[in-house]
Design an enzyme around this catalytic site. Structure first.
Site, short mmCIF file in Angstrom:
data_model
loop_
_atom_site.label_atom_id
_atom_site.label_comp_id
_atom_site.label_asym_id
_atom_site.label_seq_id
_atom_site.Cartn_x
_atom_site.Cartn_y
_atom_site.Cartn_z
N ALA A 1 0.85 -1.20 0.00
CA ALA A 1 0.00 0.00 0.00
C ALA A 1 0.88 1.24 0.00
CB ALA A 1 -0.90 0.00 1.23
N HIS A 2 0.62 2.14 -0.93
CA HIS A 2 1.38 3.40 -0.90
C HIS A 2 0.61 4.59 -1.46
CE1 HIS A 2 2.12 2.22 -5.11
NE2 HIS A 2 2.34 3.51 -5.34
#
Ligand code: UD1
Ligand code: UDP
Length: 369
Positions: free
Chosen positions: A204-205
């Site tokens: 996740a970013h």
């Protein structure tokens, strides 16, 4: 013919690698400009080393910053290099700030721009990448679209027919070129103490998921519910942006989440291939999961890669734990997966270079395999 190749972040290095290799193999004069938008060893030089890429001829050293600052710095530092090198065409890949700045710097100098992965749209203008994609497409002379969906989108936006070339995605070239090497070399499952097909993989970013404390808390809650139900280890090679945000918001990560720093490409391929499920907000990982036959749960409300959903490889859940649980249940009870490959046949860079050289590209009939 001289080609300028621009990269700046992890996915650009991975997806541009096949084009660099193609230029190298054919003896085409080319040079690489690296903006250094990504600069930590595990987001940058690890990929040049593993993929055996030439060292960038120019490194702009821009690093992190606010959007306009970062984009502006790349523009300012790129211009004199392009003036001096006088390439016939500049190639950019994807939707980052480096892509927008590279395309704009070249376009202002009347240098032809080729956009690899053109025509992707999430229709979410809150996403910084959406602005970068649209502007870059509309500045480009060569639009290398992944498939017919993107071709249709570009035409509907008024882009001339003869600028658009449907070629596939270079993600397939990189993946197919490294699958066997990854299987031979990688020891990542042993290193992380997980067994094939008995862990979930998470990344996740996206700013929309990790920059807002309540959203990051929701994501952690989703992982909790998944773990409560399946008791699987969840492997999470954490993006530096997300790591910084967890620290800034003082958020604890439970021990079933096997956090690691970002890992190299070969190890990451191996981790993806052997995962039971992948949960991600990454663009490239949605594509790779689909190519590897691993079901993907996308932690977003929209995607610019709808093809993976259409073929049944991907589902959008946002940060909704119930939706994620029901997607996981559907897939884990099915056990066996197969779907069409909408992302390319592994010969995409050859076509791109052929088109840049003005020659007829190799047959495209296999693009939608
Ligand atoms: C960028 C791209 C995104 C792409 C992603 C790939 C834009 C607007 N965003 O997002 O489209 O999906 O790269 O991973 O271009 N940091 C480090 N070391 C690094 C790089 C970043 O520590 O080598 C940290 C810094 O705290 C930085 C933060 O990560 O502020 C965000 O980096 P940035 O390049 O601005 O955006 P990404 O989230 O990496
Ligand atoms: N990747 C990697 N190591 C990791 C996470 C991702 O090598 O720890 C690779 C992955 O295989 C894919 C690319 O990085 O090719 C995706 O990059 P990212 O998710 O950062 O960006 P996006 O594709 O969303 O722009």
């Amino acid at each position: 013919m001289k080609i300028g190749i621009i990269v700046g972040t992890r996915p650009e290095i991975i997806k541009m690698a096949p084009v660099m290799r193609e230029c190298e193999n054919r003896g085409i004069p080319y040079f690489i400009i690296h903006s250094n938008q990504h600069y930590s060893e595990e987001m940058d030089s690890i990929f040049f080393n593993e993929l055996e890429l030439p060292k960038p001829h120019y490194n702009l050293g821009v690093g992190s910053g606010l959007h306009s600052n970062q984009t502006g710095n790349i523009l300012i530092k790129m211009e004199p290099i392009l003036v001096e090198e006088k390439p016939d065409i500049v190639l950019v890949q994807g939707d980052t700030n480096t892509v927008l700045a590279g395309a704009l710097a070249a376009s202002k100098l009347n240098i032809k721009v080729g956009h690899i992965e053109a025509g992707l749209r999430s229709y979410d203008r809150m996403m910084p990448e959406e602005t970068n994609r649209i502007l870059t497409d509309h500045m480009s002379d060569f639009l290398f679209a992944v498939g017919p969906n993107q071709e249709k989108i570009l035409k509907s936006e008024g882009i001339e027919h003869d600028k658009v070339h449907v070629v596939g995605n270079t993600v397939s070239d990189s993946l197919f070129q490294h699958l066997e090497i990854a299987a031979d070399k990688s020891q990542i499952l042993q290193e992380l103490d997980v067994k094939a097909n008995s862990y979930f993989l998470v990344t996740a970013h996206r700013a929309s998921n990790v920059d807002i404390p309540a959203h990051l808390v929701e994501l952690l809650g989703l992982f909790d519910k998944l773990h409560d139900k399946y008791s699987q280890p969840i492997v999470w090679p954490i993006h530096p942006r997300t790591k910084a945000k967890l620290e800034e918001f003082n958020l604890e990560v439970p021990s079933y989440l096997k956090l690691s720093p970002p890992i190299g490409y070969l190890d990451f391929i191996q981790l993806q291939k052997n995962a039971q499920l992948i949960l991600t907000d990454s663009g490239g990982i949605q594509e790779e999961a689909c190519l590897l036959g691993v079901p993907c749960i996308t932690l977003r409300e929209n995607t610019e890669r709808p093809e993976s959903i259409e073929v049944g490889a991907n589902v959008l859940v946002g940060r909704d734990a119930d939706k994620a649980l029901s997607a996981a249940e559907k897939w884990l009870s099915a056990g066996n997966f197969s779907w069409e490959n909408p992302f390319g046949d592994g010969h995409v860079a050859e076509r791109i270079v052929d088109i840049c050289l003005g020659s007829e590209p190799v047959e495209a009939e296999d693009i939608i395999a």
